[in-house]
Design an enzyme around this catalytic site. Structure first.
Site, mmCIF file in Angstrom:
data_model
loop_
_atom_site.group_PDB
_atom_site.id
_atom_site.type_symbol
_atom_site.label_atom_id
_atom_site.label_comp_id
_atom_site.label_asym_id
_atom_site.label_seq_id
_atom_site.Cartn_x
_atom_site.Cartn_y
_atom_site.Cartn_z
ATOM 1 N N GLU A 170 -2.413 -4.065 -9.576
ATOM 2 C CA GLU A 170 -3.237 -5.145 -9.339
ATOM 3 C C GLU A 170 -3.935 -5.795 -10.264
ATOM 4 O OE1 GLU A 170 -2.775 -2.463 -7.398
ATOM 5 O OE2 GLU A 170 -2.947 -2.933 -5.185
ATOM 6 N N GLY B 156 -0.414 -2.623 -2.685
ATOM 7 C CA GLY B 156 -0.773 -2.322 -0.988
ATOM 8 C C GLY B 156 0.149 -1.576 -0.559
ATOM 9 N N GLU C 292 -0.829 1.805 -1.520
ATOM 10 C CA GLU C 292 -2.060 2.251 -0.746
ATOM 11 C C GLU C 292 -1.694 2.660 0.679
ATOM 12 O OE1 GLU C 292 -5.568 -0.573 -1.775
ATOM 13 O OE2 GLU C 292 -3.876 -1.672 -2.270
ATOM 14 N N ALA D 261 0.979 -6.221 -1.274
ATOM 15 C CA ALA D 261 0.562 -7.261 -0.597
ATOM 16 C C ALA D 261 1.545 -8.429 -0.861
ATOM 17 C CB ALA D 261 -0.810 -7.483 -0.445
HETATM 18 N N1 CO8 Z 1 4.740 -10.198 -2.861
HETATM 19 C C1 CO8 Z 1 5.556 -11.286 -2.547
HETATM 20 N N2 CO8 Z 1 6.720 -11.347 -2.709
HETATM 21 C C2 CO8 Z 1 7.457 -10.231 -3.493
HETATM 22 C C3 CO8 Z 1 6.710 -9.043 -3.998
HETATM 23 C C4 CO8 Z 1 5.295 -9.183 -3.466
HETATM 24 N N3 CO8 Z 1 4.250 -8.071 -3.891
HETATM 25 N N4 CO8 Z 1 7.396 -8.243 -4.338
HETATM 26 C C5 CO8 Z 1 8.559 -8.664 -4.442
HETATM 27 N N5 CO8 Z 1 8.493 -10.006 -3.783
HETATM 28 C C6 CO8 Z 1 9.878 -10.908 -3.447
HETATM 29 C C7 CO8 Z 1 9.968 -11.503 -4.927
HETATM 30 O O1 CO8 Z 1 9.035 -12.550 -5.312
HETATM 31 C C8 CO8 Z 1 11.520 -11.890 -4.759
HETATM 32 O O2 CO8 Z 1 11.352 -13.023 -3.799
HETATM 33 P P1 CO8 Z 1 12.506 -14.318 -3.952
HETATM 34 O O3 CO8 Z 1 13.899 -13.699 -4.276
HETATM 35 O O4 CO8 Z 1 12.153 -15.306 -3.068
HETATM 36 O O5 CO8 Z 1 12.214 -14.655 -5.609
HETATM 37 C C9 CO8 Z 1 11.990 -10.734 -3.814
HETATM 38 O O6 CO8 Z 1 10.931 -10.054 -3.410
HETATM 39 C C10 CO8 Z 1 12.961 -9.788 -4.541
HETATM 40 O O7 CO8 Z 1 12.151 -9.308 -5.837
HETATM 41 P P2 CO8 Z 1 12.367 -9.371 -7.230
HETATM 42 O O8 CO8 Z 1 13.538 -10.587 -7.458
HETATM 43 O O9 CO8 Z 1 11.267 -9.391 -8.108
HETATM 44 O O10 CO8 Z 1 13.144 -8.115 -7.416
HETATM 45 P P3 CO8 Z 1 13.343 -7.271 -8.831
HETATM 46 O O11 CO8 Z 1 14.299 -5.768 -8.435
HETATM 47 O O12 CO8 Z 1 13.812 -8.054 -9.830
HETATM 48 O O13 CO8 Z 1 11.803 -6.595 -9.176
HETATM 49 C C11 CO8 Z 1 9.575 -5.820 -8.647
HETATM 50 C C12 CO8 Z 1 11.123 -5.803 -8.407
HETATM 51 C C13 CO8 Z 1 9.571 -4.838 -9.864
HETATM 52 C C14 CO8 Z 1 9.075 -4.544 -7.312
HETATM 53 C C15 CO8 Z 1 9.382 -7.178 -8.650
HETATM 54 O O14 CO8 Z 1 9.469 -7.666 -7.119
HETATM 55 C C16 CO8 Z 1 7.464 -6.832 -8.571
HETATM 56 O O15 CO8 Z 1 7.000 -6.881 -9.365
HETATM 57 N N6 CO8 Z 1 6.844 -7.264 -7.105
HETATM 58 C C17 CO8 Z 1 5.509 -7.399 -7.278
HETATM 59 C C18 CO8 Z 1 4.772 -5.940 -7.369
HETATM 60 C C19 CO8 Z 1 3.335 -6.224 -7.091
HETATM 61 O O16 CO8 Z 1 2.861 -6.684 -8.284
HETATM 62 N N7 CO8 Z 1 2.724 -5.628 -6.162
HETATM 63 C C20 CO8 Z 1 1.420 -5.702 -5.915
HETATM 64 C C21 CO8 Z 1 0.908 -6.806 -5.165
HETATM 65 S S1 CO8 Z 1 -0.806 -7.138 -5.158
HETATM 66 C C22 CO8 Z 1 -1.426 -5.983 -4.027
HETATM 67 O O17 CO8 Z 1 -0.424 -5.400 -3.523
HETATM 68 C C23 CO8 Z 1 -2.636 -5.810 -3.572
HETATM 69 C C24 CO8 Z 1 -3.120 -5.148 -2.410
HETATM 70 C C25 CO8 Z 1 -4.347 -5.234 -2.364
HETATM 71 C C26 CO8 Z 1 -4.755 -6.426 -1.378
HETATM 72 C C27 CO8 Z 1 -6.011 -6.328 -0.759
HETATM 73 C C28 CO8 Z 1 -6.250 -7.708 0.052
HETATM 74 C C29 CO8 Z 1 -6.881 -8.724 -0.546
#
Ligand code: CO8
Length: 258
Positions: free
Chosen positions: A132, A109, A112, A64
């Site tokens: 999460e 997400g 999921e 998400a």
């Molecule tokens: N949300 C928003 N932006 C994201 C997300 C995300 N989940 N994942 C990546 N991005 C963005 C980064 O911020 C970055 O943006 P910018 O260039 O503007 O800074 C761009 O995508 C590229 O990402 P990275 O530079 O971080 O790429 P890397 O190769 O260095 O890393 C990763 C890749 C390891 C995947 C890293 O991006 C990461 O850790 N992302 C987050 C993963 C995460 O924690 N996901 C879970 C999110 S919480 C969730 O999903 C809850 C679901 C339930 C919700 C229920 C509703 C209430």
């Protein structure tokens, strides 16, 4: 639609989430468009199977959108979660098989979303995880419900509580991925699987899905009765007659979905 596209190849439709700058992260617009895409295909009799994938080489869906989640208050938290749950449920109850083609990160997400699909094909570089708890939240799109059903309670709790990512190979070992293939073969392999599925009798596919999922929420006795009823119902279809006649005549069946 801005983030979600649909393409077709014979009886297989492919839905692609394309928000590559954010690794296909799910914001409310993406979720809304995803719901619309499945709604569009739901009543299309010409579709025998659906592939769901993420655009680009890095991610299926990286979760998400954390930027959106960061602004949540209790009421919007509930509504964002419910919006996703409804769309994901429409995938799980989709009347034809849905296969996730996971070509990179499937996190939070995104994991999921893959769980809401009926099958998952992963590329060798795919990574699955529920990070999460490291963000102070829990899976909110059905992950606490579906993961244990697919991989068992112990493994689901391990993934949910550690928040650690696992490789595609490990995902296959625990039954989270149905197959692992090299990245460049992901779509071809998934399309082959989807086409094989779509060549089977359409009503039988729908009722098989219905029977399997109904059994998750009912008693054994009730589920067995439901299965028999669906089995009996299939005896009224011309596809059953065609399937059996084709076997007897040693030819390929031509199903019509009736
Ligand atoms: N949300 C928003 N932006 C994201 C997300 C995300 N989940 N994942 C990546 N991005 C963005 C980064 O911020 C970055 O943006 P910018 O260039 O503007 O800074 C761009 O995508 C590229 O990402 P990275 O530079 O971080 O790429 P890397 O190769 O260095 O890393 C990763 C890749 C390891 C995947 C890293 O991006 C990461 O850790 N992302 C987050 C993963 C995460 O924690 N996901 C879970 C999110 S919480 C969730 O999903 C809850 C679901 C339930 C919700 C229920 C509703 C209430």
């Amino acid at each position: 639609m801005s983030y979600v596209g649909i393409t077709r190849d014979g009886r297989v439709a492919t839905i692609t989430i394309d928000r590559q700058k954010k690794l296909n992260a799910l914001n409310p617009e993406v979720i809304d468009e995803l719901g619309q895409a499945f709604e569009t295909l739901r009543s299309d009799e010409d579709i025998g199977a659906v592939i769901l994938t993420g655009a680009g080489e890095k991610a299926f869906v990286a979760g998400a959108d954390i930027g959106v989640l960061a602004t949540m208050d209790p009421m919007s938290g509930v509504s964002v979660s419910r919006q996703g749950q409804e769309v994901f449920r429409s995938i799980e109850t989709f009347p034809r098989p849905v296969i996730a083609a996971v070509g990179g990160y499937a996190l939070g997400g995104g994991c999921e979303l893959a769980l809401a699909c009926h099958l998952r094909v992963a590329s060798e570089n795919a990574r699955f995880g529920l990070p999460e708890v490291g963000l102070g939240i829990i899976p909110g799109y059905g992950g606490t419900v579906r993961l244990a059903r697919i991989v068992g309670l112990g493994r689901a709790l391990e993934l949910t509580l550690t928040g650690e990512m696992i490789t595609a190979e490990r995902a296959a070992e625990i039954g989270l991925a149905n197959a692992v293939v090299p990245r460049e073969q992901l779509m071809e392999h998934t399309l082959k699987m989807a086409s094989k599925i779509a060549s089977n009798a359409p009503v039988a596919l729908s009722l098989a899905l219905e029977s399997v999922y109904q059994a998750l929420d009912s008693s054994t006795a009730e589920s067995m009765r439901f299965e028999s009823s669906l089995f009996g119902l299939l005896a009224s279809t011309s596809d059953m007659k065609e399937g059996m006649q084709a076997f007897i005549e040693k030819r390929k069946a031509e199903f019509t979905g009736s």
